[in-house]
Design a protein around this motif. Sequence first.
Motif, PDB file in Angstrom:
ATOM      1  N   LYS A  74       0.844  -1.326   0.174  1.00  0.00           N
ATOM      2  CA  LYS A  74      -0.110  -0.210  -0.004  1.00  0.00           C
ATOM      3  C   LYS A  74       0.763   1.165  -0.056  1.00  0.00           C
ATOM      4  CE  LYS A  74      -4.154  -1.983   2.055  1.00  0.00           C
ATOM      5  NZ  LYS A  74      -5.150  -1.858   3.306  1.00  0.00           N
ATOM      6  N   ALA A  75       1.886   1.122   0.654  1.00  0.00           N
ATOM      7  CA  ALA A  75       2.832   2.274   0.797  1.00  0.00           C
ATOM      8  C   ALA A  75       3.636   2.729  -0.584  1.00  0.00           C
ATOM      9  CB  ALA A  75       4.129   1.969   1.806  1.00  0.00           C
ATOM     10  N   VAL A  76       4.031   1.586  -1.273  1.00  0.00           N
ATOM     11  CA  VAL A  76       4.389   1.972  -2.512  1.00  0.00           C
ATOM     12  C   VAL A  76       3.559   2.393  -3.513  1.00  0.00           C
ATOM     13  CG1 VAL A  76       4.639  -0.544  -3.274  1.00  0.00           C
ATOM     14  CG2 VAL A  76       6.214   1.025  -4.116  1.00  0.00           C
ATOM     15  N   GLU A  77       2.273   1.737  -3.615  1.00  0.00           N
ATOM     16  CA  GLU A  77       1.477   2.058  -4.800  1.00  0.00           C
ATOM     17  C   GLU A  77       0.725   3.540  -4.490  1.00  0.00           C
ATOM     18  OE1 GLU A  77       1.153   0.575  -7.377  1.00  0.00           O
ATOM     19  OE2 GLU A  77       2.171  -1.077  -6.641  1.00  0.00           O
ATOM     20  N   SER A  78       0.596   3.801  -3.067  1.00  0.00           N
ATOM     21  CA  SER A  78       0.165   5.442  -3.066  1.00  0.00           C
ATOM     22  C   SER A  78       1.310   6.303  -3.516  1.00  0.00           C
ATOM     23  CB  SER A  78      -0.242   5.583  -1.594  1.00  0.00           C
ATOM     24  OG  SER A  78       0.858   4.978  -0.619  1.00  0.00           O
ATOM     25  N   VAL A  79       2.742   5.938  -3.160  1.00  0.00           N
ATOM     26  CA  VAL A  79       3.694   6.827  -3.837  1.00  0.00           C
ATOM     27  C   VAL A  79       3.692   6.691  -5.013  1.00  0.00           C
ATOM     28  CG1 VAL A  79       6.236   6.868  -3.973  1.00  0.00           C
ATOM     29  CG2 VAL A  79       5.126   6.548  -1.727  1.00  0.00           C
ATOM     30  N   TYR A 204      -5.252   4.701  -6.608  1.00  0.00           N
ATOM     31  CA  TYR A 204      -4.345   3.900  -5.575  1.00  0.00           C
ATOM     32  C   TYR A 204      -4.867   2.687  -5.156  1.00  0.00           C
ATOM     33  CZ  TYR A 204      -3.699   2.829  -0.755  1.00  0.00           C
ATOM     34  OH  TYR A 204      -3.330   2.266   0.576  1.00  0.00           O
ATOM     35  N   THR A 205      -6.163   2.347  -4.727  1.00  0.00           N
ATOM     36  CA  THR A 205      -6.710   1.144  -4.360  1.00  0.00           C
ATOM     37  C   THR A 205      -6.792   0.276  -5.565  1.00  0.00           C
ATOM     38  OG1 THR A 205      -8.933   2.117  -5.073  1.00  0.00           O
ATOM     39  CG2 THR A 205      -8.296   2.550  -2.766  1.00  0.00           C
ATOM     40  N   LEU A 206      -6.954   0.881  -6.657  1.00  0.00           N
ATOM     41  CA  LEU A 206      -6.951  -0.074  -8.038  1.00  0.00           C
ATOM     42  C   LEU A 206      -5.645  -0.791  -8.108  1.00  0.00           C
ATOM     43  CD1 LEU A 206      -9.276   1.748 -10.530  1.00  0.00           C
ATOM     44  CD2 LEU A 206      -9.964  -0.364  -9.581  1.00  0.00           C
ATOM     45  N   LYS A 207      -4.653   0.329  -8.046  1.00  0.00           N
ATOM     46  CA  LYS A 207      -3.203  -0.250  -8.422  1.00  0.00           C
ATOM     47  C   LYS A 207      -2.878  -1.147  -7.315  1.00  0.00           C
ATOM     48  CE  LYS A 207       0.289   2.122  -9.491  1.00  0.00           C
ATOM     49  NZ  LYS A 207       0.431   1.246 -10.754  1.00  0.00           N
ATOM     50  N   ARG A 211      -1.591  -4.968  -7.822  1.00  0.00           N
ATOM     51  CA  ARG A 211      -0.262  -5.339  -7.368  1.00  0.00           C
ATOM     52  C   ARG A 211      -0.448  -6.845  -6.391  1.00  0.00           C
ATOM     53  NH1 ARG A 211       4.354  -2.425  -6.493  1.00  0.00           N
ATOM     54  NH2 ARG A 211       6.204  -3.811  -5.698  1.00  0.00           N
ATOM     55  N   ALA A 212      -1.446  -6.651  -5.223  1.00  0.00           N
ATOM     56  CA  ALA A 212      -1.618  -7.704  -4.516  1.00  0.00           C
ATOM     57  C   ALA A 212      -1.943  -9.042  -5.386  1.00  0.00           C
ATOM     58  CB  ALA A 212      -2.848  -7.392  -3.462  1.00  0.00           C
ATOM     59  N   TYR A 216       0.463 -12.329  -4.869  1.00  0.00           N
ATOM     60  CA  TYR A 216      -0.079 -13.591  -4.306  1.00  0.00           C
ATOM     61  C   TYR A 216      -0.612 -14.778  -5.174  1.00  0.00           C
ATOM     62  CZ  TYR A 216      -0.374 -10.623  -0.106  1.00  0.00           C
ATOM     63  OH  TYR A 216       0.110  -9.543   0.849  1.00  0.00           O
ATOM     64  N   THR A 217      -0.456 -14.506  -6.428  1.00  0.00           N
ATOM     65  CA  THR A 217      -0.942 -15.565  -7.609  1.00  0.00           C
ATOM     66  C   THR A 217       0.550 -16.059  -7.971  1.00  0.00           C
ATOM     67  OG1 THR A 217      -0.948 -13.826  -9.279  1.00  0.00           O
ATOM     68  CG2 THR A 217      -3.057 -14.571  -8.232  1.00  0.00           C
ATOM     69  N   THR A 218       1.585 -15.377  -7.822  1.00  0.00           N
ATOM     70  CA  THR A 218       2.994 -15.903  -8.245  1.00  0.00           C
ATOM     71  C   THR A 218       3.355 -16.681  -6.888  1.00  0.00           C
ATOM     72  OG1 THR A 218       3.693 -13.623  -7.647  1.00  0.00           O
ATOM     73  CG2 THR A 218       3.152 -14.230 -10.034  1.00  0.00           C
TER      74      THR A 218
END
Length: 219
Positions: A74-79, A204-207, A211-212, A216-218
């Motif tokens: 969440k930190a990196v995506e908001s940045v 930001y929430t979409l990204k 990303r999540a 988690y799928t990998t």
Amino acid sequence: MYKNWWKILGALLVMYATIAGFLHSVPKLPILHESIRNLYFHVPMWFSMIILFAISVFHSIKYLLTNNATHDLKAVESVNVGVVFGVLGIVTGAVWAKFTWGQAWSFDVKQNFAAIALLLYFAYLVLRNAIDEEQKRAKISAIYNIFAFPMMVVLLFVLPRLSDSLHPGNGGNPGFNSYDLDSRMRMVFYPACLGWILIGYWIYTLKFRVRALDKYTTL
């Protein structure tokens, strides 16, 4: 539908602010003239950036307290989203400066410090890409992020006030007041700020969700 009311509100406010920003009447001021309409776009970009960077700091602190990788994401995506809004703030400011100051980049103290503040967060992203080990990367970047935010605030709001500046509200140059930002402009300016902040948060929430899912799928 009721859970997404804020997304609908954000979209409607941005649409309203964009249309009204170009069509609504504005004060007839010397030098600024019609370029004052850029206030509806330039300033909301910076407000959105600051909110997103504040969200990032919150999650960096949460990561250090809990060691939960979700907070690091969440930190990196908001940045990431905040940097985009920061670039838009620089670009819209340069366009405005071209028509009011005579050149897009006059090395005004506010412009310089805004660029340095944005570079702090580019450095954050570079730092993350330079560290391979996941937990080490998350911890070091979280600590960096926590210190970067107050430095950004100082660069944007404190240091420019200590030097001469063409930018309104800095270096003895008065900011927008009741003479410039009259009731007509407030009807567009405030909705524009809120709308762009909501849109930025939505992106930001979409990204983060994308990303999540990818993370988690990998696994």
